[in-house]
Design a protein around this motif. Structure first.
Motif, short mmCIF file in Angstrom:
data_model
loop_
_atom_site.label_atom_id
_atom_site.label_comp_id
_atom_site.label_asym_id
_atom_site.label_seq_id
_atom_site.Cartn_x
_atom_site.Cartn_y
_atom_site.Cartn_z
N SER A 168 -0.60 2.51 -3.77
CA SER A 168 -1.90 2.57 -3.08
C SER A 168 -3.15 2.98 -3.99
O SER A 168 -2.73 3.47 -5.16
CB SER A 168 -1.79 3.75 -2.22
OG SER A 168 -1.50 5.00 -2.60
N SER A 172 -2.65 -2.64 -7.24
CA SER A 172 -2.91 -1.58 -6.15
C SER A 172 -3.17 -2.17 -5.06
O SER A 172 -3.70 -3.44 -4.98
CB SER A 172 -4.31 -0.57 -6.63
OG SER A 172 -5.36 -1.62 -6.69
N TYR A 173 -3.27 -1.40 -4.11
CA TYR A 173 -3.45 -2.09 -2.77
C TYR A 173 -4.44 -1.08 -1.99
O TYR A 173 -4.25 0.03 -1.94
CB TYR A 173 -1.93 -2.01 -1.79
CG TYR A 173 -1.19 -3.09 -2.41
CD1 TYR A 173 -1.05 -4.15 -1.78
CD2 TYR A 173 -0.18 -2.73 -3.43
CE1 TYR A 173 0.03 -5.05 -2.37
CE2 TYR A 173 0.56 -3.65 -3.98
CZ TYR A 173 0.65 -4.94 -3.49
OH TYR A 173 1.73 -5.80 -3.77
N TYR A 189 -2.83 -1.12 3.75
CA TYR A 189 -1.46 -0.88 3.89
C TYR A 189 -1.41 0.40 5.31
O TYR A 189 -2.15 1.04 5.58
CB TYR A 189 -0.89 -0.11 2.72
CG TYR A 189 -1.68 0.97 2.13
CD1 TYR A 189 -1.35 2.40 2.39
CD2 TYR A 189 -2.65 0.81 1.14
CE1 TYR A 189 -2.02 3.43 1.80
CE2 TYR A 189 -3.29 1.95 0.70
CZ TYR A 189 -2.93 3.25 1.09
OH TYR A 189 -3.79 4.00 0.56
N GLY A 241 -0.11 8.15 0.61
CA GLY A 241 -0.17 7.05 -0.38
C GLY A 241 1.16 6.62 -0.93
O GLY A 241 2.29 7.54 -0.31
#
Length: 109
Positions: A9, A44-45, A48, A56
């Protein structure tokens, strides 16, 4: 080899570059690989969905050449999970999966 991919995350309790360095060192410390062949990266995202009360995540994919024993794969996955657990509390979802790369179809240049 291996390719270590740290999906995570966007917000982490550790700087992403530091996370990459620590996970990279943890993989090398298993003595399962030639240290000069370990490759680690961390996409990284921003978008989500996670379970309630989870802030996270970090999910590590370890892609290694086929032929390692179950015990060796467990040693790697436990070392990587222990490494990331050092930096995260229970509000983070942590996971590791080791994948076999098949030499018949894996190619590199």
């Amino acid at each position: 080899m291996p390719h270590i991919i740290i999906e995570h995350s966007e917000h982490l309790p550790i700087l992403p570059q530091v996370l990459v360095e620590r996970v990279h060192k943890a993989a090398i410390a298993t003595d399962l690989f030639d240290p000069t062949t370990v490759k680690t990266r961390a996409p990284s995202y921003q978008h989500y969905a996670l379970a309630q009360n989870i802030e996270g995540f970090i999910h590590i994919q370890a892609h290694i050449m086929e032929g390692r024993s179950t015990e060796q794969k467990q040693k790697l996955s436990e070392a990587l999970l222990n490494c990331i657990a050092t930096y995260c509390d229970t509000s983070y979802s942590l996971s590791v999966h080791v994948y076999d790369l098949l030499p018949e179809i894996y190619r590199k240049q």
